[in-house]
Design a protein around this motif. Structure first.
Motif, mmCIF file in Angstrom:
data_model
loop_
_atom_site.group_PDB
_atom_site.id
_atom_site.type_symbol
_atom_site.label_atom_id
_atom_site.label_comp_id
_atom_site.label_asym_id
_atom_site.label_seq_id
_atom_site.Cartn_x
_atom_site.Cartn_y
_atom_site.Cartn_z
ATOM 1 N N LEU A 62 -9.977 -53.514 -77.428
ATOM 2 C CA LEU A 62 -11.216 -54.246 -77.154
ATOM 3 C C LEU A 62 -11.659 -54.022 -75.716
ATOM 4 C CD1 LEU A 62 -10.346 -57.614 -78.936
ATOM 5 C CD2 LEU A 62 -11.592 -55.649 -79.856
ATOM 6 N N TYR A 109 -10.894 -61.594 -79.130
ATOM 7 C CA TYR A 109 -10.315 -61.219 -80.422
ATOM 8 C C TYR A 109 -11.262 -61.514 -81.578
ATOM 9 C CZ TYR A 109 -5.753 -60.630 -78.165
ATOM 10 O OH TYR A 109 -4.717 -60.196 -77.382
ATOM 11 N N PHE A 110 -11.850 -62.706 -81.578
ATOM 12 C CA PHE A 110 -12.740 -63.082 -82.674
ATOM 13 C C PHE A 110 -13.947 -62.160 -82.727
ATOM 14 C CE2 PHE A 110 -16.203 -65.700 -84.486
ATOM 15 C CZ PHE A 110 -15.651 -65.939 -85.733
ATOM 16 N N GLN A 111 -14.508 -61.851 -81.563
ATOM 17 C CA GLN A 111 -15.651 -60.938 -81.522
ATOM 18 C C GLN A 111 -15.259 -59.557 -82.041
ATOM 19 O OE1 GLN A 111 -16.071 -61.782 -77.301
ATOM 20 N NE2 GLN A 111 -18.233 -62.272 -77.614
ATOM 21 N N GLY A 112 -14.069 -59.092 -81.631
ATOM 22 C CA GLY A 112 -13.607 -57.787 -82.090
ATOM 23 C C GLY A 112 -13.421 -57.730 -83.590
ATOM 24 N N VAL A 168 -14.715 -58.696 -74.398
ATOM 25 C CA VAL A 168 -14.795 -58.841 -75.853
ATOM 26 C C VAL A 168 -13.523 -59.543 -76.330
ATOM 27 C CG1 VAL A 168 -14.948 -57.655 -78.076
ATOM 28 C CG2 VAL A 168 -16.193 -56.769 -76.091
ATOM 29 N N ILE A 198 -14.949 -59.599 -85.828
ATOM 30 C CA ILE A 198 -16.279 -59.629 -86.453
ATOM 31 C C ILE A 198 -16.953 -58.260 -86.372
ATOM 32 C CG2 ILE A 198 -18.590 -60.634 -86.348
ATOM 33 C CD1 ILE A 198 -16.452 -62.487 -87.489
ATOM 34 N N TRP A 199 -16.842 -57.611 -85.205
ATOM 35 C CA TRP A 199 -17.381 -56.248 -85.072
ATOM 36 C C TRP A 199 -16.813 -55.349 -86.172
ATOM 37 C CZ3 TRP A 199 -21.128 -53.604 -82.903
ATOM 38 C CH2 TRP A 199 -21.737 -54.059 -81.726
ATOM 39 N N GLY A 206 -20.882 -49.741 -81.977
ATOM 40 C CA GLY A 206 -19.776 -50.627 -81.602
ATOM 41 C C GLY A 206 -18.665 -50.001 -80.804
ATOM 42 N N PHE A 261 -17.615 -51.588 -77.561
ATOM 43 C CA PHE A 261 -17.234 -53.000 -77.640
ATOM 44 C C PHE A 261 -15.873 -53.162 -78.322
ATOM 45 C CE2 PHE A 261 -21.854 -52.861 -77.470
ATOM 46 C CZ PHE A 261 -22.088 -53.688 -76.374
ATOM 47 N N SER A 262 -15.800 -52.810 -79.609
ATOM 48 C CA SER A 262 -14.524 -52.941 -80.331
ATOM 49 C C SER A 262 -13.796 -51.615 -80.477
ATOM 50 C CB SER A 262 -14.771 -53.519 -81.732
ATOM 51 O OG SER A 262 -15.386 -52.555 -82.571
#
Length: 250
Positions: free
Chosen positions: A129, A135-138, A133, A140-141, A184, A187-188
């Motif tokens: 990540l 963990y939750f955002q990653g 960013v 979701i990505w 992405g 980001f992820s």
């Protein structure tokens, strides 16, 4: 609703399964070799983050399109998330899915170990990540990106009524992989593929954020397969009854 079959251990001895596993190993190896090799090259040559991201996206788009086409005997999954998406739609048994997963992870690992040797020990970039960013955002990505990948696979290759898209599935799937990496990647990492993430992590022995690249893609792939199979694929047609004809379906 799609029925999921467990399968049996006898499948492993069936000639068609053996051929499929050999082909799946080859195409997954080639996919990871080209994808990770491009990432190593981008790091080695520099040229800026955007140029590197674009190069990785284009390489993955091209190699995905080619290896899916070349892997038609096995289905050219290349990816545990694709396998679980097809499992959720009832297109592969649980037992054969496990065999595919093992196959894909071994192929990815071999490709990355070979790249490490061929490049003289250059660092193998892992998926992790980006700064800022969570963990939750990653997760979701990765769910969204993998969902779009599997939705495309179903719409262009699995759906029996794909119409004008028939034959274009591998190329269009490659396009969506490339587009998702551009969207992405910074980001992820835009893995969408646990096997693609596993090989570099194993070779580098760096498991930073690695669980994200299993949880996100497997959820996204499974959801897309279940939703498309059960809500969008129409496998029967009911004729309009006439006064002297009962309802029929085929």
């Amino acid at each position: 609703m799609a029925k999921i079959a467990l399968g049996t251990t006898r499948e492993a001895a069936q000639p068609d399964c053996i051929r499929a596993l050999i082909v799946e190993f080859i195409v997954t190896f080639l996919f990871v070799f080209a994808g990770v090799g491009t990432a190593i090259t981008a790091d080695k040559l520099g040229g800026g983050a955007l140029v590197g991201l674009f190069a990785v996206a284009v390489a993955h788009a091209l190699v995905v399109a080619v290896t899916i086409s070349a892997g038609h005997i096995s289905g050219g999954h290349l990816n545990p998330a694709v396998t679980i998406g097809l499992l959720a739609g009832g297109h592969i048994t649980v037992f054969r899915s496990l065999l595919y997963w093992i196959d894909q992870l071994l192929a990815s690992s071999l490709a990355c170990f070979l790249l490490q040797y061929l490049t003289g020990g250059l660092s193998t970039p892992i998926h992790s990540l980006a700064s800022g960013v969570g963990y939750f955002q990653g997760v979701i990505w990765e769910i969204i990106l993998t969902f779009s990948l599997l939705f495309t696979v179903y719409a262009t290759m699995v759906d029996p009524k794909r119409g004008a898209l028939d034959g274009l599935g591998p190329m269009l799937t490659g396009f969506v992989v490339g587009a998702n990496i551009l969207a992405g990647g910074s980001f992820s990492g835009a893995s969408m593929n646990p096997a693609r993430s596993f090989g570099p992590a194993l070779v580098s022995w760096d498991w930073t954020d690695h669980w994200v690249y299993w949880v996100g893609p497997l959820i996204g792939g499974g959801l897309a397969g279940f939703i498309y199979e059960n809500f969008f694929i129409i496998r029967s047609h009911v004729r309009i009854p006439t006064h002297d004809q009962e309802d029929q379906s085929y």
